[in-house]
Design an enzyme around this catalytic site. Structure first.
Site, PDB file in Angstrom:
ATOM      1  N   GLY A 187     -22.106  17.742  47.118  1.00 54.00           N
ATOM      2  CA  GLY A 187     -21.890  18.334  48.440  1.00 54.00           C
ATOM      3  C   GLY A 187     -22.924  19.374  48.829  1.00 54.00           C
ATOM      4  CB  SER A 188     -25.742  19.760  49.761  1.00 48.05           C
ATOM      5  OG  SER A 188     -25.765  18.346  49.665  1.00 48.05           O
ATOM      6  NE  ARG A 189     -26.099  24.480  56.612  1.00 49.67           N
ATOM      7  CZ  ARG A 189     -26.061  25.808  56.624  1.00 49.67           C
ATOM      8  NH1 ARG A 189     -24.976  26.432  56.247  1.00 49.67           N
ATOM      9  NH2 ARG A 189     -27.115  26.504  56.994  1.00 49.67           N
TER      10      ARG A 189
END
Length: 218
Positions: A187-189
């Site tokens: 999970g990240s951006r």
């Protein structure tokens, strides 16, 4: 059919490969599952390990999928699968579009425009959840592309689980729009900064598909 379902259907139709940079996580998991399955008939311990190990291996294979995409037309397309977290005017006139990627999304990022990679900079930092405001200080990789719109900045941001960003391209590489440029593990951006005068076509909460969803409007 909703856009996100259409994109998912397209991915299934054309198939998917595994992302570059997945092997340090994927190989040990798959090996553990394979060994435990082979030994499960003779060992109670191996049998107990086999079920969660196989489930984890299947999850890893799903997470590290890298589907082929039919690249959309348009000046700027989404660099990431995910959900638009924020659209924020910046002090210098640019607009930042932040896309949050959950562990269920494809985590291979793509070039938002055609152009030349003018810089790729790794910046060490923390690992708070990518949806948290403090994630501005997380570990990240900052990209700059020389494009028909001028300099385009894109930032891959690590999250609480994502502890490794894997750039695929070095400085000086010419890229086509929609080309794979890197992987963020878990999970990240991804943030993209659009020049002043570019009208944004997406909304906060909207799902995006890398290489498919258009970010700007004519």
């Amino acid at each position: 059919m909703p856009h996100s379902q259409t994109s998912a259907h397209r991915d299934r139709l054309v198939g998917a490969r595994l992302a570059r940079g997945a092997s340090p996580w994927l190989l040990p998991t798959v090996a553990t599952a394979a060994v435990s399955l082979v030994r499960a008939r003779r060992s109670g311990v191996a049998k107990a390990v086999a079920v969660p190990a196989t489930a984890l291996a299947a999850g890893m294979l799903w997470f590290f999928r890298d589907p082929e995409r039919e690249i959309a037309s348009g000046r700027v397309i989404s660099p990431a699968d995910g959900v638009v977290q924020s659209i924020m005017p910046w002090k210098d006139g640019r607009t930042r579009v932040a896309i949050f990627m959950s562990p269920l999304n494809v985590h291979v990022n793509r070039a938002p425009l055609s152009g030349t990679v003018t810089s790729v900079e790794h910046i060490p930092g923390g690992f708070v959840p990518a949806f948290n405001k403090e994630s501005e200080n997380n570990e990240r990789v900052v990209w700059h592309f020389d494009t028909e719109l001028g300099d385009i900045e894109m930032i891959q941001i690590a999250g609480a689980v994502a502890r490794r960003i894997v750039p695929y391209l070095p400085e000086g590489t010419k890229v086509e729009q929609g080309e794979r440029i890197g992987l963020i593990r878990f999970g990240s951006r991804v943030d993209i900064y659009l020049p002043e005068g570019v009208e944004i076509a997406v909304e906060v909460g909207q799902k995006t598909v890398a290489g498919v969803t258009r970010i700007d409007r004519d």
